[in-house]
Write a protein that holds these residues in place. Structure first.
Motif, PDB file in Angstrom:
ATOM      1  N   ASP A  33       0.952  -1.445  -0.140  1.00 22.55           N
ATOM      2  CA  ASP A  33       0.554   0.170  -0.097  1.00 22.55           C
ATOM      3  C   ASP A  33       0.917   1.310  -0.058  1.00 22.55           C
ATOM      4  O   ASP A  33       2.344   0.943  -0.242  1.00 22.55           O
ATOM      5  N   ALA A  34       0.307   2.634   0.230  1.00 20.24           N
ATOM      6  CA  ALA A  34       0.722   3.639  -0.247  1.00 20.24           C
ATOM      7  C   ALA A  34       1.873   3.925   1.110  1.00 20.24           C
ATOM      8  O   ALA A  34       3.148   4.850   0.781  1.00 20.24           O
ATOM      9  N   GLY A  35       1.973   3.681   2.597  1.00 21.13           N
ATOM     10  CA  GLY A  35       2.627   4.007   3.773  1.00 21.13           C
ATOM     11  C   GLY A  35       3.527   2.981   3.267  1.00 21.13           C
ATOM     12  O   GLY A  35       4.605   3.489   3.648  1.00 21.13           O
ATOM     13  N   GLU A  36       3.391   1.851   3.297  1.00 21.10           N
ATOM     14  CA  GLU A  36       4.530   0.574   2.978  1.00 21.10           C
ATOM     15  C   GLU A  36       5.474   1.126   1.941  1.00 21.10           C
ATOM     16  O   GLU A  36       7.109   1.623   1.785  1.00 21.10           O
ATOM     17  N   ILE A  37       5.148   1.523   1.255  1.00 18.81           N
ATOM     18  CA  ILE A  37       5.868   2.295  -0.279  1.00 18.81           C
ATOM     19  C   ILE A  37       7.078   3.138   0.438  1.00 18.81           C
ATOM     20  O   ILE A  37       8.240   3.191   0.169  1.00 18.81           O
ATOM     21  N   ARG A  38       5.911   4.472   0.376  1.00 15.42           N
ATOM     22  CA  ARG A  38       6.811   5.630   1.729  1.00 15.42           C
ATOM     23  C   ARG A  38       7.904   5.271   1.790  1.00 15.42           C
ATOM     24  O   ARG A  38       8.825   5.577   2.918  1.00 15.42           O
ATOM     25  N   GLU A  39       7.348   4.664   3.343  1.00 15.60           N
ATOM     26  CA  GLU A  39       8.135   3.877   4.292  1.00 15.60           C
ATOM     27  C   GLU A  39       9.737   3.237   3.310  1.00 15.60           C
ATOM     28  O   GLU A  39      10.641   3.548   4.366  1.00 15.60           O
ATOM     29  N   LEU A  41      10.783   4.116   0.455  1.00 16.10           N
ATOM     30  CA  LEU A  41      11.928   5.093   0.159  1.00 16.10           C
ATOM     31  C   LEU A  41      12.537   6.076   1.280  1.00 16.10           C
ATOM     32  O   LEU A  41      12.928   5.906   0.733  1.00 16.10           O
ATOM     33  N   HIS A  42      12.083   6.018   2.500  1.00 10.99           N
ATOM     34  CA  HIS A  42      12.707   6.846   3.140  1.00 10.99           C
ATOM     35  C   HIS A  42      13.925   5.566   3.710  1.00 10.99           C
ATOM     36  O   HIS A  42      14.789   6.740   3.935  1.00 10.99           O
ATOM     37  N   ALA A  43      13.397   5.088   3.862  1.00 13.56           N
ATOM     38  CA  ALA A  43      14.447   3.892   4.750  1.00 13.56           C
ATOM     39  C   ALA A  43      15.559   3.907   3.517  1.00 13.56           C
ATOM     40  O   ALA A  43      16.766   3.942   3.830  1.00 13.56           O
ATOM     41  N   ALA A  48      20.828   5.756   1.580  1.00 12.02           N
ATOM     42  CA  ALA A  48      21.855   6.421   0.794  1.00 12.02           C
ATOM     43  C   ALA A  48      22.437   7.488   0.778  1.00 12.02           C
ATOM     44  O   ALA A  48      23.849   7.763   0.913  1.00 12.02           O
ATOM     45  N   VAL A  49      22.420   8.278   1.599  1.00 11.53           N
ATOM     46  CA  VAL A  49      22.563   9.486   2.434  1.00 11.53           C
ATOM     47  C   VAL A  49      24.060   9.242   3.879  1.00 11.53           C
ATOM     48  O   VAL A  49      24.762   9.259   3.713  1.00 11.53           O
ATOM     49  N   ALA A  50      23.978   8.142   4.587  1.00 10.30           N
ATOM     50  CA  ALA A  50      24.610   7.721   5.127  1.00 10.30           C
ATOM     51  C   ALA A  50      25.773   6.877   4.469  1.00 10.30           C
ATOM     52  O   ALA A  50      26.950   7.779   4.633  1.00 10.30           O
ATOM     53  N   ARG A  51      25.155   6.546   3.785  1.00 13.04           N
ATOM     54  CA  ARG A  51      26.427   5.837   2.766  1.00 13.04           C
ATOM     55  C   ARG A  51      27.446   7.146   1.809  1.00 13.04           C
ATOM     56  O   ARG A  51      28.564   6.519   1.901  1.00 13.04           O
ATOM     57  N   GLU A  52      26.795   8.027   1.665  1.00 15.75           N
ATOM     58  CA  GLU A  52      27.673   9.481   1.339  1.00 15.75           C
ATOM     59  C   GLU A  52      28.471  10.078   1.853  1.00 15.75           C
ATOM     60  O   GLU A  52      29.138  10.249   1.932  1.00 15.75           O
ATOM     61  N   ALA A  53      27.707  10.255   3.260  1.00 18.31           N
ATOM     62  CA  ALA A  53      28.552  10.636   4.442  1.00 18.31           C
ATOM     63  C   ALA A  53      29.906   9.647   5.138  1.00 18.31           C
ATOM     64  O   ALA A  53      30.462  10.192   5.540  1.00 18.31           O
ATOM     65  N   LEU A  54      29.671   8.485   5.352  1.00 10.92           N
ATOM     66  CA  LEU A  54      30.499   7.451   4.609  1.00 10.92           C
ATOM     67  C   LEU A  54      31.707   7.363   4.554  1.00 10.92           C
ATOM     68  O   LEU A  54      33.020   7.985   4.802  1.00 10.92           O
TER      69      LEU A  54
END
Length: 60
Positions: A33-39, A41-43, A48-54
């Motif tokens: 459902d839409a909520g699961e997809i949103r979760e 995508l956020h994860a 990705a942000v954590a990998r870039e920072a590392l």
């Protein structure tokens, strides 16, 4: 002539297999459902942000 028949049959079988794989993936994708997809995508974004920072910290 026999080689062309075998190549044609192989092409048809490849098309059928591809269609079956696409249909299976579509059924799996629509199961969320839409909520699961949103979760999800956020994860993925947070990972990705954590990998870039590392990677940025390792360059220093």
């Amino acid at each position: 002539m026999r080689v062309w028949k075998l190549l044609g049959l192989a092409g048809i079988l490849a098309g059928v297999a591809t269609g079956a794989a696409v249909a299976r993936d579509e059924r799996v994708r629509r199961h969320y459902d839409a909520g699961e997809i949103r979760e999800r995508l956020h994860a993925r974004h947070d990972e990705a942000v954590a990998r870039e920072a590392l990677a940025r910290d390792e360059k220093r």
